[in-house]
Design an enzyme around this catalytic site. Structure first.
Site, PDB file in Angstrom:
ATOM      1  N   SER A 144       0.848  -1.183   0.000  1.00 21.54           N
ATOM      2  CA  SER A 144       0.000   0.000   0.000  1.00 21.54           C
ATOM      3  C   SER A 144       0.888   1.239   0.000  1.00 21.54           C
ATOM      4  O   SER A 144       2.005   1.212   0.537  1.00 21.54           O
ATOM      5  CB  SER A 144      -0.902   0.020   1.239  1.00 21.54           C
ATOM      6  OG  SER A 144      -1.543   1.274   1.400  1.00 21.54           O
ATOM      7  N   TYR A 157      -2.080  -0.091  10.464  1.00 25.28           N
ATOM      8  CA  TYR A 157      -2.168  -0.612   9.101  1.00 25.28           C
ATOM      9  C   TYR A 157      -0.889  -0.314   8.325  1.00 25.28           C
ATOM     10  O   TYR A 157      -0.354  -1.174   7.625  1.00 25.28           O
ATOM     11  CB  TYR A 157      -3.381   0.009   8.396  1.00 25.28           C
ATOM     12  CG  TYR A 157      -3.576  -0.448   6.984  1.00 25.28           C
ATOM     13  CD1 TYR A 157      -3.983  -1.751   6.697  1.00 25.28           C
ATOM     14  CD2 TYR A 157      -3.374   0.421   5.904  1.00 25.28           C
ATOM     15  CE1 TYR A 157      -4.173  -2.183   5.392  1.00 25.28           C
ATOM     16  CE2 TYR A 157      -3.561   0.003   4.594  1.00 25.28           C
ATOM     17  CZ  TYR A 157      -3.962  -1.303   4.343  1.00 25.28           C
ATOM     18  OH  TYR A 157      -4.136  -1.727   3.046  1.00 25.28           O
ATOM     19  N   LYS A 161       1.775  -2.917   6.341  1.00 25.45           N
ATOM     20  CA  LYS A 161       2.100  -2.817   4.917  1.00 25.45           C
ATOM     21  C   LYS A 161       3.577  -2.471   4.709  1.00 25.45           C
ATOM     22  O   LYS A 161       4.179  -2.859   3.706  1.00 25.45           O
ATOM     23  CB  LYS A 161       1.184  -1.803   4.235  1.00 25.45           C
ATOM     24  CG  LYS A 161      -0.262  -2.285   4.114  1.00 25.45           C
ATOM     25  CD  LYS A 161      -0.348  -3.605   3.371  1.00 25.45           C
ATOM     26  CE  LYS A 161      -1.764  -4.056   3.126  1.00 25.45           C
ATOM     27  NZ  LYS A 161      -1.850  -5.311   2.322  1.00 25.45           N
TER      28      LYS A 161
END
Length: 249
Positions: A144, A157, A161
């Protein structure tokens, strides 16, 4: 012109919807035998009904939880028993919780670590064994932009990633001797079901930060994954390909 993935055996995790569904459809269209993974049965079978007959015959639903090491290895065993090999793995399955630092839930953090980090590691372990026997292969991890640049409200998050990017580079170096390429694709904002929950004003602000002026479509991400899976990328490994419409960070 021959299909780019003619007769290749591919496994796509998190293929029940969104980007994973688009990758599975793309790969099957390009001649691959595709195992479309989801945690519980239902979603893949539902969208398969909308596909042409030749795609329905090429795509095989397969259920396992990517955070369960034994289940992942059992899934790999099923692919080996049915096809004899695995040529392409796409680690797409992920969970996302967006929380401010002071409000982060330990439960959500552990879930993201289990699915987003441990899941790809388990899958790479199993897939690399199959690919080594077959003379090589391609592994593609969906990262991401958040893992590259960070974002307020997404520390947990982003950490997972960022870990995907790091494990991609390490696996690429270790598996190169077995002719196994490992790359990552880092999507920008993509028009999936998650966008339905976004605040329209804030979403528009983020779209305004994209030079090409639009959200990515799942097919945009799938096309990048098609390139990395194909022999066109036979000398590409250890790379992170941002598919972001020239987002200004």
């Amino acid at each position: 012109m021959a299909n780019l993935l003619e007769s290749k055996v591919c496994l796509v995790t998190g293929a029940g919807r969104g980007i994973g569904e688009a990758i599975a459809r793309c790969y099957a269209t390009e001649g691959a035998v595709v195992y479309a993974n989801e945690r519980t049965a239902g979603s893949v079978a539902a969208w398969l009904k909308t596909c042409p007959k030749e795609l329905q015959e090429a795509i095989h639903p397969i259920c396992f939880d990517v955070s369960d090491e034994a289940a992942v290895l059992a899934g790999m065993k099923q692919v080996r028993q049915e096809q004899g090999r695995l040529d392409v793995l796409v680690n797409n399955a992920a969970v996302e919780y967006n929380e401010l630092i002071g409000m982060m839930s330990s439960e959500h953090l552990q879930a993201m670590l289990a699915v987003n980090v441990c899941g790809p590691i388990y899958a790479i372990q199993g897939a690399s064994r199959l690919m080594r026997r077959g003379g090589g292969g391609s592994i593609i991890n969906i990262a991401s932009l958040t893992g590259l640049y960070g974002n307020a409200g997404q520390m947990g998050y982003a950490a997972t990633k960022g870990a995907v990017i790091a494990l991609t580079k390490s696996a690429a170096k270790e598996l190169a001797a077995q002719n196994i390429r490992v790359n990552a694709v880092a999507p920008g904002l993509t028009a999936t079901a998650m966008m339905d929950q976004a605040d329209p004003a804030k979403l528009q602000q983020r779209i305004d930060n994209i030079a090409l002026g639009r959200l990515a479509q799942p097919e945009d991400i799938a096309n990048a994954c098609l390139y990395l899976a194909s022999d066109l990328a036979s000398y590409v490994s250890g790379q992170v390909l941002a598919v972001d419409g020239c987002t200004s960070m």
